[in-house]
Structures are given as structure tokens and as C-alpha cells.
Design a protein around this motif. Structure first.
Motif, mmCIF file in Angstrom:
data_model
loop_
_atom_site.group_PDB
_atom_site.id
_atom_site.type_symbol
_atom_site.label_atom_id
_atom_site.label_comp_id
_atom_site.label_asym_id
_atom_site.label_seq_id
_atom_site.Cartn_x
_atom_site.Cartn_y
_atom_site.Cartn_z
ATOM 1 N N LEU A 56 -97.049 11.531 -67.840
ATOM 2 C CA LEU A 56 -97.961 11.130 -66.763
ATOM 3 C C LEU A 56 -97.198 10.854 -65.467
ATOM 4 N N SER A 57 -96.040 10.250 -65.578
ATOM 5 C CA SER A 57 -95.236 9.994 -64.378
ATOM 6 C C SER A 57 -94.796 11.305 -63.726
ATOM 7 N N LEU A 58 -94.396 12.269 -64.537
ATOM 8 C CA LEU A 58 -93.996 13.568 -63.992
ATOM 9 C C LEU A 58 -95.179 14.282 -63.332
ATOM 10 N N HIS A 59 -96.340 14.215 -63.958
ATOM 11 C CA HIS A 59 -97.534 14.818 -63.350
ATOM 12 C C HIS A 59 -97.832 14.151 -62.004
ATOM 13 N N ALA A 60 -97.752 12.831 -61.950
ATOM 14 C CA ALA A 60 -98.037 12.106 -60.712
ATOM 15 C C ALA A 60 -97.033 12.480 -59.620
ATOM 16 N N GLU A 61 -95.765 12.563 -59.970
ATOM 17 C CA GLU A 61 -94.744 12.929 -58.980
ATOM 18 C C GLU A 61 -94.905 14.376 -58.532
ATOM 19 N N ARG A 62 -95.262 15.255 -59.464
ATOM 20 C CA ARG A 62 -95.484 16.658 -59.084
ATOM 21 C C ARG A 62 -96.673 16.772 -58.138
ATOM 22 N N GLN A 63 -97.686 15.951 -58.394
ATOM 23 C CA GLN A 63 -98.859 15.964 -57.521
ATOM 24 C C GLN A 63 -98.468 15.576 -56.094
ATOM 25 N N LYS A 64 -97.569 14.601 -55.973
ATOM 26 C CA LYS A 64 -97.093 14.197 -54.640
ATOM 27 C C LYS A 64 -96.356 15.344 -53.946
ATOM 28 N N LEU A 65 -95.519 16.069 -54.709
ATOM 29 C CA LEU A 65 -94.788 17.199 -54.117
ATOM 30 C C LEU A 65 -95.743 18.279 -53.622
ATOM 31 N N ILE A 66 -96.751 18.596 -54.443
ATOM 32 C CA ILE A 66 -97.701 19.640 -54.065
ATOM 33 C C ILE A 66 -98.532 19.177 -52.867
ATOM 34 N N ALA A 67 -98.914 17.905 -52.861
ATOM 35 C CA ALA A 67 -99.654 17.369 -51.711
ATOM 36 C C ALA A 67 -98.799 17.441 -50.449
ATOM 37 N N SER A 68 -97.506 17.206 -50.585
ATOM 38 C CA SER A 68 -96.600 17.322 -49.449
ATOM 39 C C SER A 68 -96.529 18.766 -48.957
ATOM 40 N N ASN A 69 -96.517 19.702 -49.895
ATOM 41 C CA ASN A 69 -96.519 21.116 -49.508
ATOM 42 C C ASN A 69 -97.784 21.458 -48.723
ATOM 43 N N ILE A 70 -98.926 20.974 -49.211
ATOM 44 C CA ILE A 70 -100.200 21.255 -48.529
ATOM 45 C C ILE A 70 -100.208 20.611 -47.147
ATOM 46 N N ALA A 71 -99.705 19.392 -47.063
ATOM 47 C CA ALA A 71 -99.677 18.693 -45.775
ATOM 48 C C ALA A 71 -98.786 19.404 -44.757
ATOM 49 N N ASN A 72 -97.783 20.122 -45.232
ATOM 50 C CA ASN A 72 -96.854 20.814 -44.340
ATOM 51 C C ASN A 72 -97.110 22.317 -44.269
ATOM 52 N N GLU A 107 -104.505 22.597 -61.109
ATOM 53 C CA GLU A 107 -103.986 22.710 -62.475
ATOM 54 C C GLU A 107 -103.282 21.426 -62.889
ATOM 55 N N ASN A 108 -102.465 20.881 -61.997
ATOM 56 C CA ASN A 108 -101.747 19.653 -62.312
ATOM 57 C C ASN A 108 -102.712 18.486 -62.521
ATOM 58 N N ALA A 109 -103.777 18.435 -61.712
ATOM 59 C CA ALA A 109 -104.773 17.369 -61.867
ATOM 60 C C ALA A 109 -105.488 17.473 -63.211
ATOM 61 N N VAL A 110 -105.806 18.688 -63.617
ATOM 62 C CA VAL A 110 -106.467 18.885 -64.914
ATOM 63 C C VAL A 110 -105.525 18.483 -66.059
ATOM 64 N N ARG A 111 -104.265 18.856 -65.936
ATOM 65 C CA ARG A 111 -103.306 18.483 -66.987
ATOM 66 C C ARG A 111 -103.117 16.964 -67.049
ATOM 67 N N TYR A 112 -103.103 16.310 -65.905
ATOM 68 C CA TYR A 112 -102.990 14.851 -65.866
ATOM 69 C C TYR A 112 -104.188 14.222 -66.572
ATOM 70 N N GLU A 113 -105.371 14.718 -66.253
ATOM 71 C CA GLU A 113 -106.589 14.196 -66.869
ATOM 72 C C GLU A 113 -106.579 14.442 -68.375
ATOM 73 N N ALA A 114 -106.148 15.610 -68.800
ATOM 74 C CA ALA A 114 -106.076 15.911 -70.232
ATOM 75 C C ALA A 114 -105.096 14.974 -70.934
ATOM 76 N N GLN A 115 -103.978 14.691 -70.270
ATOM 77 C CA GLN A 115 -102.981 13.782 -70.855
ATOM 78 C C GLN A 115 -103.564 12.383 -71.015
ATOM 79 N N THR A 116 -104.304 11.920 -70.019
ATOM 80 C CA THR A 116 -104.909 10.579 -70.124
ATOM 81 C C THR A 116 -105.991 10.554 -71.207
ATOM 82 N N MET A 117 -106.749 11.632 -71.339
ATOM 83 C CA MET A 117 -107.765 11.692 -72.397
ATOM 84 C C MET A 117 -107.101 11.697 -73.773
ATOM 85 N N PHE A 118 -105.985 12.402 -73.912
ATOM 86 C CA PHE A 118 -105.276 12.462 -75.185
ATOM 87 C C PHE A 118 -104.777 11.079 -75.588
ATOM 88 N N ILE A 119 -104.122 10.392 -74.666
ATOM 89 C CA ILE A 119 -103.580 9.072 -75.015
ATOM 90 C C ILE A 119 -104.712 8.075 -75.234
#
Length: 127
Positions: free
Chosen positions: A15-31, A102-114
Motif C-alpha cells: 500500500l505504501s508503494l502504491h501511494a508513493e507511485r500515485q504521487k509520482l504519476i500525479a507529479s507527471n500529470i502536473a508537469n 490502474e494504480n488506483a484500482v490496484r490500491y483499492e483491490a489491496q485494501t479490499m484484500f486486507i
């Protein structure tokens, strides 16, 4: 470490990796309109593997090693440009949006699994 601790540790790391990856992708979109900006990402599968057991690192297809350390000591990589722009920006907004979703869906799936694992444990404890 018992199996329960290992299960929670693995999911916390994922979950931490998904959250950090989301920040990187958001940074890409912002730039997306920043001249010379290079889209960055992490190879999630190898980052998760490295977080569990440090090993030698190989770049995933389409990613080139940046040499910088990213979130959770992962290797930051440049995303290869699908179509180069005149100003040197390598952000493809369609690719970034798809990766973000895709990353958001995987994050959600991970939270549903746990969450389902925790509910199963509670049911077993309560009988």
C-alpha cells in the motif's frame, strides 16, 4: 515474525508503494506542460520484491534507471516517451492517466484484500 505479522507487513509495504507511485504519476500529470520535464515512475513489481528481499535490480521494459532513490528507497526511472515533444517533455497525458487509474484500482483491490482478511480473522476469533 509470525504469519499474521508477515501478512500485514507485506500489505503495508504494498500500500505504501502504491501511494508513493500515485504521487509520482500525479507529479507527471502536473508537469505535463513543463518544458524539459521527464516523466518518472517506479517499477512496482521489482520495488515490492526489493522491499521484501533486497536483490539486484533490473529495469522493467519502457523504464530507464534515473539513478535517484525514490519512495521507500526504490529506484526512480524515466518513462520512455511514446511521442517526443518539441520542448523535451516526455509526459504523455494519456499514458499517465491510464497508469494513475490502474494504480488506483490496484490500491483499492489491496485494501479490499486486507479488509477481507481482517474480517475473516475477526469471524474466526468471535466464532
Amino acid at each position: 515474525m509470525n504469519k499474521l505479522d508477515a501478512l500485514f507487513q507485506f500489505n503495508q509495504t504494498a500500500l505504501s508503494l502504491h501511494a508513493e507511485r500515485q504521487k509520482l504519476i500525479a507529479s507527471n500529470i502536473a508537469n505535463a506542460d513543463t518544458p524539459g520535464y521527464k516523466a518518472r515512475d517506479i517499477d512496482f513489481a521489482s520495488a515490492l520484491k526489493d522491499a521484501r528481499a533486497p536483490q539486484s535490480k533490473l529495469a522493467a521494459p519502457g523504464l530507464k534507471t534515473l539513478g535517484d532513490k525514490g519512495p521507500m528507497d526504490t529506484e526512480l526511472m524515466y518513462r520512455s516517451a511514446v511521442q517526443r515533444s518539441v520542448d523535451g517533455n516526455t509526459v504523455d497525458i494519456d499514458v499517465e492517466r491510464a497508469q494513475f487509474a490502474e494504480n488506483a484500482v490496484r490500491y483499492e483491490a489491496q485494501t479490499m484484500f486486507i479488509s477481507s482478511k481482517i474480517k475473516a480473522m475477526l469471524a474466526a476469533i468471535q466464532g
